[in-house]
Design an enzyme around this catalytic site. Structure first.
Site: not given
Length: 321
Positions: A18, A46, A231, A258, A291
């Site tokens: 990334d 993944g 939610g 993820d 974060n």
């Protein structure tokens, strides 16, 4: 059993580097703006999910494809440092490692351009070769950023081995309804839900409609419809449970889904019911979005500290560490 692998969770999916640019606002078409900073971070849906499971103390297989380039070497080292089994990684010479160019604005929203690269090289033969050596894995965690044939092959192999299959049907552009036939649980966000059902989820009521559509028309009995800060709705074969989001100041939402999927897999691997698993996933994702970076997943110690400070609780997580 010699030569076979017994990791609890098997992840099949994309692996990227990334390139993350932080900016106050997105540039308009044709506009040039000065951003705040840029970072190179390991990513890919993944890989992010595998890192989540490993940081939560689970033994993990990672099946995916990387290039034989600098990014590939960095990513493989990152897996090894997180005790993820890399024997099933495919390394290709004629393709670069997948790459995602990500822009994150002041509101922690993001845009993403993904270059699949080596991810597109993962094929059915690779999947079959890996699964022939995998035993005793409880969970398959899979997404849609690799070729559909590889996805379907992995889900078929996992079904034959009695594994619980969690499909994160992302990104929406890559979702196919055929993959849903093998899933024991799917975890779509709002965009993916609309892509698959045609229902624009704006409330708990419309989320229920979507859950019923998945069950009645697409054959998916269990779904977690993620509604971002509103939610999530757990639809469990007709049983409905709404789990509120944990309010946090978001810094970076890249990889939130993820970390959510990885946390679900860990809880289910521990034998938790889906409601307990969803509540645990909400905690992990809340800490993650606080974060920067798709793989800044909290450790168990950080989760425990966060829960103590915020008067939250979850089941006792079993670990191999």
């Amino acid at each position: 059993m010699r030569g076979l692998n017994m990791a609890e969770i098997t992840v099949v999916g994309s692996i990227n580097m990334d390139i993350v640019a932080l900016t106050n606002k997105y540039p308009e078409h044709g506009e040039t703006l000065f951003g705040d900073s840029v970072k190179l971070l390991c990513g890919g849906k993944g890989a992010n999910q595998a890192i989540t499971c490993a940081r939560l103390g689970k033994s993990v297989n990672m099946i995916g494809s990387i290039g034989m380039d600098t990014y590939g070497k960095v990513i493989e080292k990152n897996f090894q440092e997180n005790q993820i089994d890399t024997k099933y990684l495919k390394r290709v010479e004629n393709e670069s490692t997948g790459c995602a160019i990500i822009t994150v604005d002041a509101a922690a929203e993001n845009t993403m351009l993904v270059i699949k690269g080596a991810n597109d090289s993962l094929n059915v033969r690779d999947i079959q070769a890996a699964f022939s050596r995998i035993e005793e894995s409880k969970i398959l965690l899979i997404q849609m950023e690799i070729p559909e044939a590889a996805v379907l092959s992995a889900m078929t192999e996992a079904k034959n081995k009695g594994m619980f299959i969690i499909l994160d049907p992302a990104p929406a552009e890559g979702v196919t309804k055929q993959a849903l036939l093998y899933a024991d649980l799917i975890t779509p966000n709002l965009q993916e839900t609309k892509q698959l059902t045609g229902i624009d989820v704006t409330s708990i009521e419309t989320a229920i409609e979507a859950g019923e559509y998945f069950n009645q028309h697409l054959g998916v009995k269990n779904s977690v419809i993620k509604m971002a800060e509103k939610g999530a709705l757990l639809y469990e074969n007709g049983k409905l449970t709404f789990v509120e989001a944990i309010p946090v100041k978001a810094v970076d939402t890249v990889g939130a889904g993820d970390s959510y999927a990885g946390a679900l897999a860990c809880a289910i691997a521990d034998g938790e019911n889906l409601e307990s698993a969803v509540k645990f996933a909400a905690i992990v994702a809340a800490i993650k979005v606080s974060n920067l970076g798709a793989q800044t997943v909290p450790t168990i110690e950080q989760i425990n500290k966060y829960c103590e400070e915020n008067n939250l609780s979850y089941y006792r997580l079993q670990t191999n560490q």
